[in-house]
Scaffold this active site. Structure first.
Site, mmCIF file in Angstrom:
data_model
loop_
_atom_site.group_PDB
_atom_site.id
_atom_site.type_symbol
_atom_site.label_atom_id
_atom_site.label_comp_id
_atom_site.label_asym_id
_atom_site.label_seq_id
_atom_site.Cartn_x
_atom_site.Cartn_y
_atom_site.Cartn_z
ATOM 1 N N ASP A 134 8.883 -5.215 -3.825
ATOM 2 C CA ASP A 134 8.586 -6.295 -2.874
ATOM 3 C C ASP A 134 7.134 -6.253 -2.393
ATOM 4 O O ASP A 134 6.638 -7.227 -1.813
ATOM 5 C CB ASP A 134 9.538 -6.261 -1.680
ATOM 6 C CG ASP A 134 9.483 -4.971 -0.870
ATOM 7 O OD1 ASP A 134 8.721 -4.048 -1.241
ATOM 8 O OD2 ASP A 134 10.209 -4.869 0.139
ATOM 9 N N GLU A 135 6.434 -5.168 -2.668
ATOM 10 C CA GLU A 135 5.055 -5.043 -2.196
ATOM 11 C C GLU A 135 4.106 -6.028 -2.880
ATOM 12 O O GLU A 135 3.003 -6.266 -2.393
ATOM 13 C CB GLU A 135 4.562 -3.603 -2.364
ATOM 14 C CG GLU A 135 5.339 -2.625 -1.507
ATOM 15 C CD GLU A 135 4.761 -1.222 -1.531
ATOM 16 O OE1 GLU A 135 3.534 -1.072 -1.392
ATOM 17 O OE2 GLU A 135 5.548 -0.266 -1.697
ATOM 18 N N TYR A 186 -1.856 -0.137 -5.896
ATOM 19 C CA TYR A 186 -0.512 -0.015 -6.466
ATOM 20 C C TYR A 186 0.150 -1.377 -6.596
ATOM 21 O O TYR A 186 0.597 -1.770 -7.684
ATOM 22 C CB TYR A 186 0.355 0.909 -5.612
ATOM 23 C CG TYR A 186 1.831 0.705 -5.850
ATOM 24 C CD1 TYR A 186 2.381 0.908 -7.112
ATOM 25 C CD2 TYR A 186 2.676 0.277 -4.826
ATOM 26 C CE1 TYR A 186 3.736 0.692 -7.346
ATOM 27 C CE2 TYR A 186 4.029 0.069 -5.047
ATOM 28 C CZ TYR A 186 4.551 0.273 -6.311
ATOM 29 O OH TYR A 186 5.883 0.051 -6.537
#
Length: 377
Positions: A134-135, A186
């Site tokens: 979800d990031e 990331y």
């Protein structure tokens, strides 16, 4: 089915493999490079199964990936291999670009060649399931925002399922239509890999499935992550470092619930679709730490409160404030819902770490001693 699981020695990947071997008749080929976060001990309970095979391979190595596909002839690929720690990506983004972007590209190209050579039902039924986070969506409005004069929360776009908590005037949640706005190296690398997978579907017709999950927790989690880090530090009487005010909000998903969801998607999901997977457990980081301290006080009591070990440290650069998953699509279309509440899952998790401190020590030896990562900005 025969499933090829990349990153199967990692935290989520090993949970997926344990679930498959223990609860289905499917075969699994585990393809893992065995970096610091990959550990075959996480698979000890299933490693003797005749339905399990391990291949130590880097997904960036095209020749080896081609060999594995040709040798094992999988019916589906579940792609979990990734560098996944935000703090490490701040300190050294290059590995994240290499594994998450270049590795995914390499795997996609090898898979495309393999899939084109298949025939009949083997080709028709083949799936490439890409597991993401979800990031990639960035962050969401925080409850504290509504307390600031003049802040107006956005209404959900017309036609988008936002769940009961996504109505106009309430805090929105991530849906499968939420635009990408990654904040860290990331999450940017994972967003890139998601785009590659969708492009290989649109351009080449590769039958893909995508899932984006919230924060996982549970057994066999590498100790650099929040929950195992706090448990192990607390047991040793070390400080419990909390970023900033500790008011960052995450949706917590028990890893075994996630494994069930992934196996349902790869078998029942519609090609080309994305499914968000969440635990329905929004908690502030400080709440999570308090809960851990209180459970430890009950299970491993000491004279001084574990809460006294909590210390605040400088926040992570670019730290997202809130994540929240609307998982109504996967529940409605595939019938999946989490079985664990945060209260039941976190208690199981603490007990597992208390019972497996030797595992924790072994996976840290020579690789990580719970030092602060990602402080550079």
């Amino acid at each position: 089915m025969k499933l090829l699981v990349t990153g199967g020695a990692g935290f989520i990947g090993s949970a997926v493999i344990r679930h498959i071997i223990n609860n289905t008749n499917d075969e699994v080929v585990n393809l893992d490079k065995l970096t610091y976060a990959g550990n075959l001990e996480s698979l000890a309970e299933v490693s003797d199964s005749e339905r399990y095979t391990f291949e130590q391979v880097d997904i960036c190595n095209r020749a080896e990936v081609d060999r594995v596909l040709a040798q094992h002839q999988p019916d589906a690929i579940m792609h979990l291999a990734a560098e996944s720690h935000v703090d490490r990506s701040i300190d050294g983004p290059a590995e994240f670009i290499e594994t998450n972007i270049v590795g995914t590209y390499t795997l996609l190209e090898a898979t495309r060649q393999y899939w084109h050579a298949l025939e009949g039902n083997k080709k028709t039924n083949f799936r490439f399931h890409h597991i993401s986070t979800d990031e990639v969506y960035g962050d969401l409005p925080h409850p504290s925002d509504v307390q600031e004069e003049g802040v107006k929360l956005p209404s959900p776009p017309a036609g988008e399922g936002q769940g009961e908590r996504g109505k106009a005037g309430e805090l929105p949640m991530f849906t499968e239509q939420t635009p990408y706005a990654p904040s860290s190296p990331y999450s940017a690398s994972k967003a890139s890999s998601d785009h590659l997978v969708r492009a290989w579907h649109r351009t080449y017709g590769l039958p893909v499935l995508l899932t984006n999950c919230s924060n996982n927790y549970g057994p066999y989690h590498f100790p650099e992550k929040l929950i195992p880090l706090m448990i192990l530090n607390a047991l040793e009487g070390k400080p419990l470092p909390v970023y900033g005010k500790g008011d960052q909000i995450r949706d917590w998903l028990y890893v075994e619930d996630h494994a069930r969801a992934l196996c349902k998607v790869v078998k029942e999901g519609q090609v080309g679709e994305t499914y968000n997977i969440g635990g329905h457990n929004e908690k502030q980081n400080i709440e999570v730490v308090h809960t851990l301290c209180d459970i430890l006080q009950e299970l491993r009591p000491q004279e001084k409160s574990y809460r006294d070990l909590i210390t605040t440290v400088t926040d992570r650069p670019g730290h997202d404030r809130r994540y929240a998953i609307d998982a109504s699509k996967i529940e409605k279309e595939l019938g999946w819902a989490p079985e664990e509440t945060f209260e039941t899952g976190i208690r199981k998790t603490v007990q597992w770490y208390l019972d497996n401190l030797d595992w924790c020590q072994r996976v840290q030896d020579g690789t990580y001693q719970r030092e602060r990562l990602g402080a550079a900005g």
